[in-house]
Design a protein around this motif. Structure first.
Motif, PDB file in Angstrom:
ATOM      1  N   GLU A   4     -74.737  36.977 -56.475  1.00 11.71           N
ATOM      2  CA  GLU A   4     -73.294  37.261 -57.009  1.00 11.71           C
ATOM      3  C   GLU A   4     -72.503  38.165 -55.803  1.00 11.71           C
ATOM      4  O   GLU A   4     -73.219  39.375 -55.617  1.00 11.71           O
ATOM      5  N   LEU A   5     -71.549  37.865 -55.491  1.00 10.13           N
ATOM      6  CA  LEU A   5     -70.985  38.952 -54.484  1.00 10.13           C
ATOM      7  C   LEU A   5     -70.080  39.738 -55.041  1.00 10.13           C
ATOM      8  O   LEU A   5     -69.281  39.329 -56.139  1.00 10.13           O
ATOM      9  N   PRO A   6     -69.662  40.892 -54.879  1.00  7.98           N
ATOM     10  CA  PRO A   6     -68.804  41.728 -55.415  1.00  7.98           C
ATOM     11  C   PRO A   6     -67.163  41.481 -55.510  1.00  7.98           C
ATOM     12  O   PRO A   6     -66.358  42.039 -56.035  1.00  7.98           O
ATOM     13  N   ILE A   7     -66.824  40.650 -54.503  1.00  5.17           N
ATOM     14  CA  ILE A   7     -65.730  40.020 -54.135  1.00  5.17           C
ATOM     15  C   ILE A   7     -65.473  38.681 -53.879  1.00  5.17           C
ATOM     16  O   ILE A   7     -66.532  38.273 -53.181  1.00  5.17           O
ATOM     17  N   LYS A   8     -64.768  37.918 -54.450  1.00  5.92           N
ATOM     18  CA  LYS A   8     -64.671  36.398 -54.197  1.00  5.92           C
ATOM     19  C   LYS A   8     -63.623  36.216 -52.876  1.00  5.92           C
ATOM     20  O   LYS A   8     -62.576  36.849 -52.911  1.00  5.92           O
ATOM     21  N   PHE A   9     -63.758  35.327 -52.048  1.00  7.58           N
ATOM     22  CA  PHE A   9     -63.102  35.049 -50.968  1.00  7.58           C
ATOM     23  C   PHE A   9     -62.875  33.464 -51.050  1.00  7.58           C
ATOM     24  O   PHE A   9     -63.812  32.697 -50.936  1.00  7.58           O
ATOM     25  N   THR A  10     -61.530  33.076 -51.403  1.00  5.33           N
ATOM     26  CA  THR A  10     -61.526  31.631 -51.902  1.00  5.33           C
ATOM     27  C   THR A  10     -61.320  30.677 -50.601  1.00  5.33           C
ATOM     28  O   THR A  10     -61.363  31.147 -49.544  1.00  5.33           O
ATOM     29  N   ASP A  11     -61.650  29.510 -51.042  1.00  4.47           N
ATOM     30  CA  ASP A  11     -61.350  28.509 -49.971  1.00  4.47           C
ATOM     31  C   ASP A  11     -60.187  28.472 -49.252  1.00  4.47           C
ATOM     32  O   ASP A  11     -59.902  28.260 -48.115  1.00  4.47           O
ATOM     33  N   ALA A  12     -58.961  28.672 -49.982  1.00  8.45           N
ATOM     34  CA  ALA A  12     -57.630  28.588 -49.353  1.00  8.45           C
ATOM     35  C   ALA A  12     -57.658  29.793 -48.403  1.00  8.45           C
ATOM     36  O   ALA A  12     -56.852  29.584 -47.283  1.00  8.45           O
ATOM     37  N   ALA A  13     -57.883  30.859 -48.692  1.00  6.72           N
ATOM     38  CA  ALA A  13     -57.867  32.029 -47.847  1.00  6.72           C
ATOM     39  C   ALA A  13     -58.795  31.865 -46.680  1.00  6.72           C
ATOM     40  O   ALA A  13     -58.436  32.190 -45.631  1.00  6.72           O
ATOM     41  N   ALA A  14     -60.213  31.195 -46.696  1.00 11.69           N
ATOM     42  CA  ALA A  14     -60.886  30.980 -45.742  1.00 11.69           C
ATOM     43  C   ALA A  14     -60.181  30.058 -44.731  1.00 11.69           C
ATOM     44  O   ALA A  14     -60.516  30.080 -43.582  1.00 11.69           O
ATOM     45  N   ASP A  15     -59.782  29.095 -45.415  1.00  8.54           N
ATOM     46  CA  ASP A  15     -59.094  27.868 -44.474  1.00  8.54           C
ATOM     47  C   ASP A  15     -57.982  28.285 -43.665  1.00  8.54           C
ATOM     48  O   ASP A  15     -57.850  28.137 -42.515  1.00  8.54           O
ATOM     49  N   ARG A  16     -57.339  29.161 -44.179  1.00 10.14           N
ATOM     50  CA  ARG A  16     -56.124  29.829 -43.434  1.00 10.14           C
ATOM     51  C   ARG A  16     -56.559  30.668 -42.374  1.00 10.14           C
ATOM     52  O   ARG A  16     -56.085  31.028 -41.296  1.00 10.14           O
ATOM     53  N   VAL A  17     -57.542  31.555 -42.735  1.00 18.80           N
ATOM     54  CA  VAL A  17     -58.276  32.193 -41.747  1.00 18.80           C
ATOM     55  C   VAL A  17     -58.691  31.539 -40.468  1.00 18.80           C
ATOM     56  O   VAL A  17     -58.487  31.908 -39.318  1.00 18.80           O
ATOM     57  N   LYS A  18     -59.547  30.266 -40.739  1.00 20.64           N
ATOM     58  CA  LYS A  18     -59.758  29.675 -39.920  1.00 20.64           C
ATOM     59  C   LYS A  18     -58.587  28.925 -38.818  1.00 20.64           C
ATOM     60  O   LYS A  18     -58.790  28.804 -37.668  1.00 20.64           O
ATOM     61  N   GLN A  19     -57.677  28.680 -39.634  1.00 20.17           N
ATOM     62  CA  GLN A  19     -56.313  28.240 -38.746  1.00 20.17           C
ATOM     63  C   GLN A  19     -56.041  28.972 -37.952  1.00 20.17           C
ATOM     64  O   GLN A  19     -55.676  28.761 -36.785  1.00 20.17           O
ATOM     65  N   LEU A  20     -55.794  30.372 -38.511  1.00 23.26           N
ATOM     66  CA  LEU A  20     -55.232  31.487 -37.672  1.00 23.26           C
ATOM     67  C   LEU A  20     -56.165  31.771 -36.445  1.00 23.26           C
ATOM     68  O   LEU A  20     -55.811  32.035 -35.223  1.00 23.26           O
ATOM     69  N   ILE A  21     -57.613  31.854 -36.746  1.00 27.02           N
ATOM     70  CA  ILE A  21     -58.420  31.971 -35.534  1.00 27.02           C
ATOM     71  C   ILE A  21     -58.393  31.052 -34.477  1.00 27.02           C
ATOM     72  O   ILE A  21     -58.510  31.442 -33.376  1.00 27.02           O
ATOM     73  N   GLU A  23     -55.912  29.047 -33.681  1.00 26.50           N
ATOM     74  CA  GLU A  23     -54.644  29.328 -33.088  1.00 26.50           C
ATOM     75  C   GLU A  23     -54.854  30.552 -32.107  1.00 26.50           C
ATOM     76  O   GLU A  23     -54.414  30.338 -30.790  1.00 26.50           O
ATOM     77  N   GLU A  24     -55.635  31.717 -32.253  1.00 25.10           N
ATOM     78  CA  GLU A  24     -55.646  32.847 -31.494  1.00 25.10           C
ATOM     79  C   GLU A  24     -56.676  32.122 -30.513  1.00 25.10           C
ATOM     80  O   GLU A  24     -57.020  33.374 -29.377  1.00 25.10           O
ATOM     81  N   GLU A  25     -57.439  31.276 -30.630  1.00 17.30           N
ATOM     82  CA  GLU A  25     -58.605  31.013 -29.738  1.00 17.30           C
ATOM     83  C   GLU A  25     -59.738  32.071 -29.836  1.00 17.30           C
ATOM     84  O   GLU A  25     -59.938  32.621 -28.448  1.00 17.30           O
ATOM     85  N   ASN A  26     -59.971  32.843 -30.799  1.00 19.57           N
ATOM     86  CA  ASN A  26     -60.829  33.881 -30.545  1.00 19.57           C
ATOM     87  C   ASN A  26     -61.782  33.779 -32.008  1.00 19.57           C
ATOM     88  O   ASN A  26     -61.564  34.266 -32.898  1.00 19.57           O
ATOM     89  N   PRO A  27     -62.912  33.234 -31.586  1.00 18.62           N
ATOM     90  CA  PRO A  27     -63.694  32.933 -32.663  1.00 18.62           C
ATOM     91  C   PRO A  27     -64.495  34.144 -33.309  1.00 18.62           C
ATOM     92  O   PRO A  27     -65.142  34.186 -34.154  1.00 18.62           O
ATOM     93  N   GLU A  28     -64.277  35.487 -32.513  1.00 17.12           N
ATOM     94  CA  GLU A  28     -64.836  36.669 -33.201  1.00 17.12           C
ATOM     95  C   GLU A  28     -64.069  37.353 -34.086  1.00 17.12           C
ATOM     96  O   GLU A  28     -64.471  38.563 -34.766  1.00 17.12           O
ATOM     97  N   LEU A  29     -63.029  36.739 -34.316  1.00 15.94           N
ATOM     98  CA  LEU A  29     -61.965  37.526 -35.288  1.00 15.94           C
ATOM     99  C   LEU A  29     -62.552  37.337 -36.767  1.00 15.94           C
ATOM    100  O   LEU A  29     -63.095  36.206 -37.214  1.00 15.94           O
TER     101      LEU A  29
END
Length: 112
Positions: A4-21, A23-29
């Protein structure tokens, strides 16, 4: 059995982060969520992209992207959820925090 993690990271948030990364072409973000003093309710949530996780940071990987939270901020975010929404108010990352006793109208500042 999953831990059990102390904070949840939703699919919607993760998917948007992936899109932004992508777009930036920087997989380290990584998406960093943090809490600072300020805002109209005492504390304020912040989001930024970071290329590294610091020692002691909580790291949550979801859908191939990472959310990082520093230990000081984590104490205010336990049991919370990092999410993403698009609506009439615009698009934004936000935190749902069950321990916040007061929040402001914009939802970015809170009191515990």
């Amino acid at each position: 059995m999953s831990e059990e993690l102390p904070i949840k990271f939703t699919d919607a948030a993760a998917d948007r982060v992936k899109q932004l990364i992508d777009e930036e072409e920087n997989p380290e973000l990584k998406l960093r969520v943090y809490v600072t003093g300020g805002g109209c309710s005492g504390f304020q949530y912040g989001f930024t992209f970071d290329e590294k996780a610091n020692p002691g940071d909580l790291e949550i990987v979801k859908n191939g992207v990472m959310l990082v939270v520093d230990p000081m901020s984590l104490q205010y975010l336990v049991d919370g959820e990092v999410d993403y929404t698009e609506g009439l108010e615009g698009a934004r990352f936000f935190v749902t925090n069950p321990h916040a006793t007061t929040t402001c109208g914009c939802g970015s500042s809170f009191t515990i």
